[in-house]
Design a protein around this motif. Structure first.
Motif, PDB file in Angstrom:
ATOM      1  N   TYR A 190       7.180  -7.491   2.769  1.00 22.80           N
ATOM      2  CA  TYR A 190       5.920  -8.185   2.977  1.00 22.80           C
ATOM      3  C   TYR A 190       6.229  -9.537   3.634  1.00 22.80           C
ATOM      4  N   ASP A 196       1.948 -10.575   8.394  1.00 19.74           N
ATOM      5  CA  ASP A 196       2.192  -9.157   8.140  1.00 19.74           C
ATOM      6  C   ASP A 196       2.214  -8.913   6.633  1.00 19.74           C
ATOM      7  N   SER A 197       1.120  -8.398   6.101  1.00 17.85           N
ATOM      8  CA  SER A 197       1.026  -8.090   4.666  1.00 17.85           C
ATOM      9  C   SER A 197       1.040  -6.592   4.412  1.00 17.85           C
ATOM     10  N   SER A 198       1.524  -5.831   5.380  1.00 20.87           N
ATOM     11  CA  SER A 198       1.526  -4.372   5.241  1.00 20.87           C
ATOM     12  C   SER A 198       2.611  -3.878   4.296  1.00 20.87           C
ATOM     13  N   ARG A 201       7.403  -3.953   7.036  1.00 21.24           N
ATOM     14  CA  ARG A 201       8.288  -4.617   7.989  1.00 21.24           C
ATOM     15  C   ARG A 201       9.730  -4.140   7.795  1.00 21.24           C
TER      16      ARG A 201
END
Length: 448
Positions: A190, A196-198, A201
């Protein structure tokens, strides 16, 4: 006296409160509670069906929610008074992960109860990596190292390897990530500072959210190749012949915190007596579920199989509740840890450390939080005399109890100071159960 027995003493003391007339009248009688269709919603269903909510003068609606985000948002917005929550949700909301809100919990609903399942084709592809004596069989726990070559094959074919979990701050997400990383697979990072909080990564395995009841169908459709979820949805995959559990959460994190009963801090402060009464009813339900060496759990599995609760086959639900978890269809194996619905004193200590329940070592006072704190402290120290711990009778007329005669006496006999200003609850009158609603489970006041 060990920690488990100390907790039992505290719980039995709480169970005795309906006969001791020490909690004030509920500030709110009509209560709406949310849950997700999982076996660990059992304390809610049992408290309703056995009349424990009604014993506390509460008339409860239980409503199944679509997913954890919807449930959380509805509690925060006041559409639900409280709900079964992931253990991480109150903590995450407090620090502003996902959403910012003040949530509190005074009751841990269960420990354990999760597993990681992979689809049949993935399991078949993992076979060459398994030790020869157990090839073709499930010798749990299975390391994610056996999955690593399968993920590499997907990558070479230009296909993502997708797995499901139930919510970003769920134990399921953390357990799945730990299992993958321990096997040499990057579960992703994260990076909110980078926008980018998916959580994907640099990931070898792409993890995404899928609501628990939808896990088996999503696996069967091929959208995901595996998942981490609570019961009964791992056992459902076995029963339907579409997946194989490879490890339980007990084998990753022994007695991990799973679900809690959560409310907003504002609601708890406005309804202290109602909150205590809800927790008392849930404690009685948890005690019933764990009583007689889990002898009531098959009855509970039959109850949860009803569509308004979990809606899975009774046998599938029973597997995780009675210790006959199946890793492969047709074969039974007992995992190291049974799903526990009566939280031990150590878990109370965890909640205390997170400032989610009152500090039992603080000065005792007349407020409801201090009343609960007295019991927690006495239970942890193993100083509750057995003669004071008999559960109250359902439906009894308690008008004859002397005001303030119960819990202060328990505190004194446990060697604790006596709180003052105890509130006397109203006389209790049993009411016939209401007609059941099809869309929700409800207790309504009658003759009012």
């Amino acid at each position: 006296m060990n920690r488990r027995q100390g907790c039992a003493g505290m719980l039995l003391a709480v169970l005795s409160l309906p006969a001791l007339a020490v909690v004030g009248a509920p500030e709110q009688e009509e209560i709406k509670l949310g849950f997700i269709k999982l076996t660990d919603m059992a304390p809610l269903a049992v408290a309703y069906e056995r009349g424990y909510f009604e014993d506390e003068g509460l008339y409860v609606t239980l409503e199944a929610q679509a997913n954890w985000k919807v449930l959380l948002d509805r509690v925060i917005d006041g559409e639900l008074d409280g709900a079964q929550m992931l253990a991480g949700q109150p903590l995450a909301a407090h620090v502003g992960i996902g959403t910012q809100a003040e949530l509190v919990t005074a009751f841990a609903m269960d420990l354990n109860g999760n597993a990681i399942t992979v689809a049949n084709p993935v399991w078949a592809a993992m076979q060459p990596q398994l030790p020869k004596p157990v090839a073709g069989k499930v010798s749990a726990p299975v390391s994610a190292a056996a999955l690593k070559p399968v993920v590499a094959q997907y990558r070479q074919a230009g296909k993502p390897f997708n797995m499901g979990m139930v919510f970003p701050v769920s134990p399921h997400n953390y357990e799945l990530r730990y299992w993958l990383a321990a096997g040499g697979l990057n579960p992703g990072f994260y990076a909110p500072a980078l926008g980018d909080s998916s959580g994907q990564r640099q990931a070898d395995v792409l993890l995404s959210v899928t609501p628990p009841p939808q896990m088996p169908a999503t696996l069967e459709a091929g959208t995901i190749a595996g998942y981490s979820v609570g019961e009964p949805w791992n056992q459902q995959a076995v029963a339907r012949g579409i997946g194989v559990p490879v490890i339980t959460d007990y084998e990753i994190w022994r007695n991990n915190p799973e679900k809690v009963f959560g409310v907003t801090r504002q609601w708890a402060e406005r309804h202290p007596n109602t909150h205590i009464r809800l927790v008392k009813a849930l404690l009685r339900a948890a005690w019933w579920l764990d009583a007689e060496q889990n002898g009531n759990r098959r009855e509970a599995a039959k109850l949860l199989a009803r569509p308004e609760y979990v809606g899975a086959d009774e046998g599938v639900i029973a597997n995780s509740m009675v210790g006959t978890f199946e890793y492969a269809k047709g074969g039974q194996a007992q995992p190291a840890g049974l799903q526990r619905l009566l939280p031990p004193s150590g878990h109370l200590s965890l909640l205390l450390g997170c400032h989610l329940v009152p500090d039992p070592d603080a000065a005792l006072g007349p407020d409801p939080a201090s009343q609960a704190g007295c019991l927690v402290r006495a239970g942890r120290q193993g100083r509750l005399p057995a003669r004071d711990l008999s559960p109250g009778r359902r439906g009894a007329d308690r008008r004859g109890q002397a005001q303030g005669a119960g819990l202060p006496r328990l505190c004194q006999r446990a060697g604790l100071s006596r709180p003052s200003g105890w509130l006397h609850r109203r006389p209790h009158l049993r009411r016939p159960p209401p007609q059941r609603l099809s869309a929700a489970v409800r207790h309504r006041p009658q003759g009012r």
